[in-house]
Write a protein that holds these residues in place. Structure first.
Motif, PDB file in Angstrom:
ATOM      1  N   SER A 115       0.820  -1.212   0.000  1.00  0.00           N
ATOM      2  CA  SER A 115       0.000   0.000   0.000  1.00  0.00           C
ATOM      3  C   SER A 115       0.855   1.264   0.000  1.00  0.00           C
ATOM      4  O   SER A 115       0.605   2.212  -0.752  1.00  0.00           O
ATOM      5  CB  SER A 115      -0.915  -0.018   1.230  1.00  0.00           C
ATOM      6  N   LYS A 116       1.890   1.251   0.831  1.00  0.00           N
ATOM      7  CA  LYS A 116       2.755   2.434   0.951  1.00  0.00           C
ATOM      8  C   LYS A 116       3.512   2.685  -0.360  1.00  0.00           C
ATOM      9  O   LYS A 116       3.546   3.820  -0.850  1.00  0.00           O
ATOM     10  CB  LYS A 116       3.739   2.235   2.104  1.00  0.00           C
ATOM     11  N   LEU A 117       4.112   1.646  -0.944  1.00  0.00           N
ATOM     12  CA  LEU A 117       4.869   1.827  -2.186  1.00  0.00           C
ATOM     13  C   LEU A 117       3.958   2.244  -3.331  1.00  0.00           C
ATOM     14  O   LEU A 117       4.331   3.099  -4.135  1.00  0.00           O
ATOM     15  CB  LEU A 117       5.651   0.554  -2.542  1.00  0.00           C
ATOM     16  N   GLN A 118       2.746   1.680  -3.402  1.00  0.00           N
ATOM     17  CA  GLN A 118       1.809   2.084  -4.452  1.00  0.00           C
ATOM     18  C   GLN A 118       1.521   3.573  -4.358  1.00  0.00           C
ATOM     19  O   GLN A 118       1.556   4.290  -5.356  1.00  0.00           O
ATOM     20  CB  GLN A 118       0.507   1.288  -4.357  1.00  0.00           C
ATOM     21  N   GLY A 119       1.257   4.063  -3.158  1.00  0.00           N
ATOM     22  CA  GLY A 119       0.989   5.488  -2.964  1.00  0.00           C
ATOM     23  C   GLY A 119       2.169   6.364  -3.323  1.00  0.00           C
ATOM     24  O   GLY A 119       2.002   7.422  -3.943  1.00  0.00           O
ATOM     25  N   LEU A 120       3.368   5.924  -2.952  1.00  0.00           N
ATOM     26  CA  LEU A 120       4.576   6.701  -3.259  1.00  0.00           C
ATOM     27  C   LEU A 120       4.832   6.757  -4.763  1.00  0.00           C
ATOM     28  O   LEU A 120       5.183   7.815  -5.300  1.00  0.00           O
ATOM     29  CB  LEU A 120       5.783   6.119  -2.530  1.00  0.00           C
ATOM     30  N   LEU A 121       4.665   5.634  -5.454  1.00  0.00           N
ATOM     31  CA  LEU A 121       4.868   5.622  -6.906  1.00  0.00           C
ATOM     32  C   LEU A 121       3.796   6.447  -7.617  1.00  0.00           C
ATOM     33  O   LEU A 121       4.100   7.168  -8.573  1.00  0.00           O
ATOM     34  CB  LEU A 121       4.875   4.188  -7.434  1.00  0.00           C
ATOM     35  N   ASP A 122       2.551   6.360  -7.145  1.00  0.00           N
ATOM     36  CA  ASP A 122       1.467   7.146  -7.748  1.00  0.00           C
ATOM     37  C   ASP A 122       1.737   8.645  -7.639  1.00  0.00           C
ATOM     38  O   ASP A 122       1.313   9.425  -8.497  1.00  0.00           O
ATOM     39  CB  ASP A 122       0.123   6.819  -7.086  1.00  0.00           C
ATOM     40  N   ALA A 123       2.432   9.060  -6.593  1.00  0.00           N
ATOM     41  CA  ALA A 123       2.711  10.489  -6.369  1.00  0.00           C
ATOM     42  C   ALA A 123       3.908  10.999  -7.168  1.00  0.00           C
ATOM     43  O   ALA A 123       4.123  12.211  -7.251  1.00  0.00           O
ATOM     44  CB  ALA A 123       2.950  10.735  -4.879  1.00  0.00           C
ATOM     45  N   ARG A 124       4.687  10.106  -7.765  1.00  0.00           N
ATOM     46  CA  ARG A 124       5.877  10.513  -8.506  1.00  0.00           C
ATOM     47  C   ARG A 124       5.505  11.070  -9.871  1.00  0.00           C
ATOM     48  O   ARG A 124       4.509  10.663 -10.464  1.00  0.00           O
ATOM     49  CB  ARG A 124       6.846   9.332  -8.696  1.00  0.00           C
ATOM     50  N   GLN A 125       6.336  11.981 -10.390  1.00  0.00           N
ATOM     51  CA  GLN A 125       6.093  12.621 -11.685  1.00  0.00           C
ATOM     52  C   GLN A 125       6.861  11.970 -12.830  1.00  0.00           C
ATOM     53  O   GLN A 125       6.588  12.260 -13.996  1.00  0.00           O
ATOM     54  CB  GLN A 125       6.473  14.106 -11.602  1.00  0.00           C
ATOM     55  N   GLU A 126       7.830  11.109 -12.520  1.00  0.00           N
ATOM     56  CA  GLU A 126       8.644  10.484 -13.564  1.00  0.00           C
ATOM     57  C   GLU A 126       7.791   9.550 -14.424  1.00  0.00           C
ATOM     58  O   GLU A 126       6.946   8.820 -13.914  1.00  0.00           O
ATOM     59  CB  GLU A 126       9.806   9.685 -12.945  1.00  0.00           C
ATOM     60  N   ALA A 127       8.055   9.554 -15.733  1.00  0.00           N
ATOM     61  CA  ALA A 127       7.272   8.731 -16.660  1.00  0.00           C
ATOM     62  C   ALA A 127       7.367   7.246 -16.315  1.00  0.00           C
ATOM     63  O   ALA A 127       6.380   6.516 -16.433  1.00  0.00           O
ATOM     64  CB  ALA A 127       7.747   8.976 -18.094  1.00  0.00           C
TER      65      ALA A 127
END
Length: 136
Positions: free
Chosen positions: A15-27
């Protein structure tokens, strides 16, 4: 000392990693799925699996997590792997190690390319994850 109850750290990490990746701007962080298993038809994903651990001490537990990163090509997979590694080994808000409940992380093994006999690309890492429990 009373007993200590530890949460499902793999579910927390997913859950935590999904949220962190979703918040990133990199393609290469866009549209990545995080799960505890490979999802059919999803080319870009991260799986997190329980890989043992030395056990608990007082209110902290040490767990090893095997993290597999899948990408559409070698560059995509390499970039995503480096991002996942940075999120795991960073400290503070916006990383896996923000104290809620993960208090310390360390790269134990990897990132190692996996030759899986398919056209997909995969890297594997193992992280030591220390996390809080709660007293009963």
């Amino acid at each position: 000392m009373t007993g200590v109850l530890y949460g499902d750290i793999v579910a927390t990490s997913i859950s935590k990693l999904q949220g962190l990746l979703d918040a990133r701007q990199e393609a290469y962080a866009a549209d990545v799925k995080v799960s505890n298993k490979v999802i059919a038809g999803v080319a870009r994903m991260v799986t997190i699996e329980y890989a043992g651990g030395p056990g608990d001490t007082d209110t902290l537990d040490d767990t090893f997590e095997a993290v597999n990163v899948y990408g559409t090509d070698e560059a995509d997979c390499n970039d995503l792997t480096r991002m996942v590694r940075a999120l795991y080994t960073g400290r503070g808000v916006g990383t896996m190690c923000d104290g809620l409940p993960i208090t310390h992380t360390a790269l134990n093994t990897g990132a190692s390319p996996i030759l899986n006999g398919t056209s997909s690309y995969q890297f594997r890492m193992v992280f030591q994850v220390q996390h809080r429990g709660v007293n009963l």
